[in-house]
Design a protein around this motif. Sequence first.
Motif, PDB file in Angstrom:
ATOM      1  N   THR A   1     -28.542 -40.232   9.506  1.00  0.00           N
ATOM      2  CA  THR A   1     -28.431 -41.677   9.755  1.00  0.00           C
ATOM      3  C   THR A   1     -26.996 -42.150   9.507  1.00  0.00           C
ATOM      4  OG1 THR A   1     -30.704 -41.883   8.976  1.00  0.00           O
ATOM      5  CG2 THR A   1     -29.460 -43.925   9.251  1.00  0.00           C
ATOM      6  N   SER A   2     -26.383 -41.641   8.441  1.00  0.00           N
ATOM      7  CA  SER A   2     -25.014 -42.056   8.121  1.00  0.00           C
ATOM      8  C   SER A   2     -24.040 -41.698   9.240  1.00  0.00           C
ATOM      9  CB  SER A   2     -24.549 -41.404   6.822  1.00  0.00           C
ATOM     10  OG  SER A   2     -25.335 -41.856   5.755  1.00  0.00           O
ATOM     11  N   LEU A   3     -24.173 -40.475   9.756  1.00  0.00           N
ATOM     12  CA  LEU A   3     -23.260 -40.066  10.829  1.00  0.00           C
ATOM     13  C   LEU A   3     -23.465 -40.935  12.072  1.00  0.00           C
ATOM     14  CD1 LEU A   3     -23.265 -36.183  10.433  1.00  0.00           C
ATOM     15  CD2 LEU A   3     -21.323 -37.724  10.141  1.00  0.00           C
ATOM     16  N   LYS A   4     -24.716 -41.239  12.353  1.00  0.00           N
ATOM     17  CA  LYS A   4     -25.023 -42.108  13.494  1.00  0.00           C
ATOM     18  C   LYS A   4     -24.393 -43.491  13.266  1.00  0.00           C
ATOM     19  CE  LYS A   4     -29.058 -43.929  15.928  1.00  0.00           C
ATOM     20  NZ  LYS A   4     -30.494 -44.213  15.762  1.00  0.00           N
ATOM     21  N   MET A   5     -24.542 -43.982  12.034  1.00  0.00           N
ATOM     22  CA  MET A   5     -23.975 -45.296  11.693  1.00  0.00           C
ATOM     23  C   MET A   5     -22.465 -45.320  11.854  1.00  0.00           C
ATOM     24  SD  MET A   5     -26.074 -46.153   8.192  1.00  0.00           S
ATOM     25  CE  MET A   5     -25.118 -47.586   7.693  1.00  0.00           C
ATOM     26  N   LEU A   6     -21.830 -44.241  11.403  1.00  0.00           N
ATOM     27  CA  LEU A   6     -20.364 -44.193  11.465  1.00  0.00           C
ATOM     28  C   LEU A   6     -19.885 -44.254  12.911  1.00  0.00           C
ATOM     29  CD1 LEU A   6     -17.669 -43.997  10.049  1.00  0.00           C
ATOM     30  CD2 LEU A   6     -17.957 -41.527   9.866  1.00  0.00           C
ATOM     31  N   ASN A   7     -20.538 -43.474  13.782  1.00  0.00           N
ATOM     32  CA  ASN A   7     -20.168 -43.514  15.200  1.00  0.00           C
ATOM     33  C   ASN A   7     -20.352 -44.910  15.779  1.00  0.00           C
ATOM     34  OD1 ASN A   7     -19.190 -40.948  15.966  1.00  0.00           O
ATOM     35  ND2 ASN A   7     -21.261 -40.116  15.688  1.00  0.00           N
ATOM     36  N   MET A   8     -21.449 -45.562  15.410  1.00  0.00           N
ATOM     37  CA  MET A   8     -21.730 -46.899  15.946  1.00  0.00           C
ATOM     38  C   MET A   8     -20.730 -47.924  15.413  1.00  0.00           C
ATOM     39  SD  MET A   8     -25.825 -47.268  15.824  1.00  0.00           S
ATOM     40  CE  MET A   8     -26.149 -48.311  17.204  1.00  0.00           C
ATOM     41  N   ALA A   9     -20.429 -47.832  14.113  1.00  0.00           N
ATOM     42  CA  ALA A   9     -19.531 -48.828  13.500  1.00  0.00           C
ATOM     43  C   ALA A   9     -18.140 -48.734  14.118  1.00  0.00           C
ATOM     44  CB  ALA A   9     -19.462 -48.616  11.996  1.00  0.00           C
ATOM     45  N   VAL A  10     -17.680 -47.501  14.315  1.00  0.00           N
ATOM     46  CA  VAL A  10     -16.351 -47.334  14.904  1.00  0.00           C
ATOM     47  C   VAL A  10     -16.363 -47.782  16.369  1.00  0.00           C
ATOM     48  CG1 VAL A  10     -14.561 -45.656  15.521  1.00  0.00           C
ATOM     49  CG2 VAL A  10     -15.596 -45.603  13.244  1.00  0.00           C
ATOM     50  N   SER A  11     -17.449 -47.493  17.102  1.00  0.00           N
ATOM     51  CA  SER A  11     -17.550 -47.991  18.483  1.00  0.00           C
ATOM     52  C   SER A  11     -17.580 -49.517  18.505  1.00  0.00           C
ATOM     53  CB  SER A  11     -18.824 -47.492  19.155  1.00  0.00           C
ATOM     54  OG  SER A  11     -18.805 -46.106  19.245  1.00  0.00           O
ATOM     55  N   ALA A  12     -18.258 -50.106  17.521  1.00  0.00           N
ATOM     56  CA  ALA A  12     -18.303 -51.576  17.452  1.00  0.00           C
ATOM     57  C   ALA A  12     -16.888 -52.121  17.376  1.00  0.00           C
ATOM     58  CB  ALA A  12     -19.110 -52.030  16.237  1.00  0.00           C
ATOM     59  N   PHE A  13     -16.047 -51.459  16.604  1.00  0.00           N
ATOM     60  CA  PHE A  13     -14.653 -51.887  16.459  1.00  0.00           C
ATOM     61  C   PHE A  13     -13.846 -51.636  17.735  1.00  0.00           C
ATOM     62  CE2 PHE A  13     -10.251 -50.627  15.308  1.00  0.00           C
ATOM     63  CZ  PHE A  13      -9.800 -51.867  14.900  1.00  0.00           C
ATOM     64  N   ILE A  14     -13.935 -50.431  18.254  1.00  0.00           N
ATOM     65  CA  ILE A  14     -13.121 -50.064  19.419  1.00  0.00           C
ATOM     66  C   ILE A  14     -13.528 -50.876  20.650  1.00  0.00           C
ATOM     67  CG2 ILE A  14     -12.489 -48.165  20.985  1.00  0.00           C
ATOM     68  CD1 ILE A  14     -11.390 -47.649  18.221  1.00  0.00           C
ATOM     69  N   ASP A  15     -14.821 -50.995  20.896  1.00  0.00           N
ATOM     70  CA  ASP A  15     -15.281 -51.652  22.124  1.00  0.00           C
ATOM     71  C   ASP A  15     -15.666 -53.121  21.917  1.00  0.00           C
ATOM     72  OD1 ASP A  15     -15.044 -49.100  23.199  1.00  0.00           O
ATOM     73  OD2 ASP A  15     -17.137 -48.604  22.729  1.00  0.00           O
ATOM     74  N   GLY A  16     -15.508 -53.624  20.690  1.00  0.00           N
ATOM     75  CA  GLY A  16     -15.899 -55.018  20.430  1.00  0.00           C
ATOM     76  C   GLY A  16     -17.386 -55.236  20.618  1.00  0.00           C
ATOM     77  N   ASN A  17     -18.207 -54.246  20.227  1.00  0.00           N
ATOM     78  CA  ASN A  17     -19.645 -54.333  20.451  1.00  0.00           C
ATOM     79  C   ASN A  17     -20.361 -54.896  19.215  1.00  0.00           C
ATOM     80  OD1 ASN A  17     -22.391 -53.834  20.801  1.00  0.00           O
ATOM     81  ND2 ASN A  17     -22.008 -52.021  22.062  1.00  0.00           N
ATOM     82  N   MET A  18     -20.709 -56.175  19.305  1.00  0.00           N
ATOM     83  CA  MET A  18     -21.320 -56.876  18.171  1.00  0.00           C
ATOM     84  C   MET A  18     -22.731 -56.346  17.895  1.00  0.00           C
ATOM     85  SD  MET A  18     -20.434 -59.199  15.996  1.00  0.00           S
ATOM     86  CE  MET A  18     -21.352 -60.012  14.698  1.00  0.00           C
ATOM     87  N   GLU A  19     -23.437 -55.923  18.956  1.00  0.00           N
ATOM     88  CA  GLU A  19     -24.807 -55.402  18.778  1.00  0.00           C
ATOM     89  C   GLU A  19     -24.798 -54.164  17.878  1.00  0.00           C
ATOM     90  OE1 GLU A  19     -27.623 -56.913  19.523  1.00  0.00           O
ATOM     91  OE2 GLU A  19     -26.213 -58.493  20.089  1.00  0.00           O
ATOM     92  N   PHE A  20     -23.832 -53.293  18.132  1.00  0.00           N
ATOM     93  CA  PHE A  20     -23.691 -52.076  17.316  1.00  0.00           C
ATOM     94  C   PHE A  20     -23.458 -52.445  15.852  1.00  0.00           C
ATOM     95  CE2 PHE A  20     -22.310 -48.428  20.379  1.00  0.00           C
ATOM     96  CZ  PHE A  20     -23.559 -48.512  20.990  1.00  0.00           C
TER      97      PHE A  20
END
Lengths: 220, 255
Positions: free
Chosen positions: A128-147
């Motif tokens: 779960t943590s690894l999944k979260m990390l990928n999502m959190a960084v994508s949220a930052f890079i792509d400006g994805n608020m849902e993530f």
Amino acid sequence: MMNVRKNFDKNLQELQNKMLEMNKLTISAFEKAFTAFKTQDVELALRVIDEDTAIDNLDQEINQFAVWLIAKEQPFATDLRRIIASLKITSDIERIADFAVNIAKATAKIGKAESLLNITNLEQMNETSLKMLNMAVSAFIDGNMEFAKEVAGLDDQVDNHYAETYKSITEYLRIHPEQTTQLVQLLFINRFLERTADHITNIAESAAYLIKGQIYDLNQ
Amino acid sequence: MNQSEETAKISVKDLSLFYGDKQALYSVSLDIEEKKVTALIGPSGCGKSTFLRTLNRMNDLIDGVKITGDIVVDNEDIYKSNDVIKLRTKVGMVFQKPNLFPMSIYDNVAYGPRAQGIKNKKELNKIVEESLRGAAIWDEVKDRLKSSALGLSGGQQQRVCIARAIAMKPDIILMDEPTSALDPISTLKVEELIAQLKKEYTIVIVTHNMQQAARVSDKTAFFLSGEIIEYDVTNNVFSNPKDQRTEDYVTGRFG
């Protein structure tokens, strides 16, 4: 229209690339540390500890670069928020890499023993943590608020797993005091993973700050 | 009456301005708060200086200017009154380049009060000293009050201009790019002065230097093509603007 800030944009891209590089190394360190833990591979664990220097160096490099960009470009609005968020995210990633090192150290302390991994939720927490990390960084890079919001939800899962694991380890310890050495390390790893997920949630908060310009508290 | 109307020193409603056939301002509305610094930013030709000049009717001096809408200062519509002298006493102005008269420092500052009929030497001395002190230039010029003001450095001259403006005891000071001709240290001195002045005066400043707007002002209005695109607390305008055009301007992506 002529973009008069081409060079600044290039610098911002460079800052982001360094962060992505640091994140990649951290994910790899985490995967290796957990594999070493699962397979009781002390050699691999020691390698994770060694390789942390590269991550620390990148952390320093990113910090200096961000400070210089603030001084040189006097950024405003999204630019300013991006640089501030980068600084915060970088220090969270650095902490996460430290937890990978801590897991590696715990692995070395356990050494060769009959694994008690199956009485815990540590594998799920790691995944779960690894999944979260990928999502959190994508949220930052792509400006994805849902993530960013989804990361907060996953953190609750990790917290629940943490509480369960804590309970099952301490119960097991009561019945099998001869396993204390390994069980104490498992308790530590349980804590490391829980803290890792908190730092990842901080990253999601920084991403939300960049996107919305407001401070969010997703760590509740 | 709502809060903003209560504290508004200057209230502008639906202001449009034409230079002959060319429209320079398009129904601008803006409330300027008392004893606050309001910054006007925007690219060249956006109308911010034109707007500033409507506040003490400086545009009256240009042929073919037509103005519609209301500008209310202290509950009085300034374009309905004919007393421009009184208005300009109340609303002082400092320009881009120091524009001192070719006379002594003392005479420059005493010029306005003398024109108002103050002849008493003691009283004039007091006004000159207070004004120069108020403009944070007294210590630098007190021993040379009788020498030519044009012998001062640009930064000193600009502060004497501010002293000359406050010698008239205005309520409002308009500043049109007051530091664009100054070196960085003089610029910071004037900015520091602005922070002091706002305790007593309402200040409206046009600046091309966005860091300056961010440092000195409480509120910022972003002008583009004769319209106000965004008007908000300065912190919001520079850290989280609402309009994409403001964002593009403050981050230097266009303009």
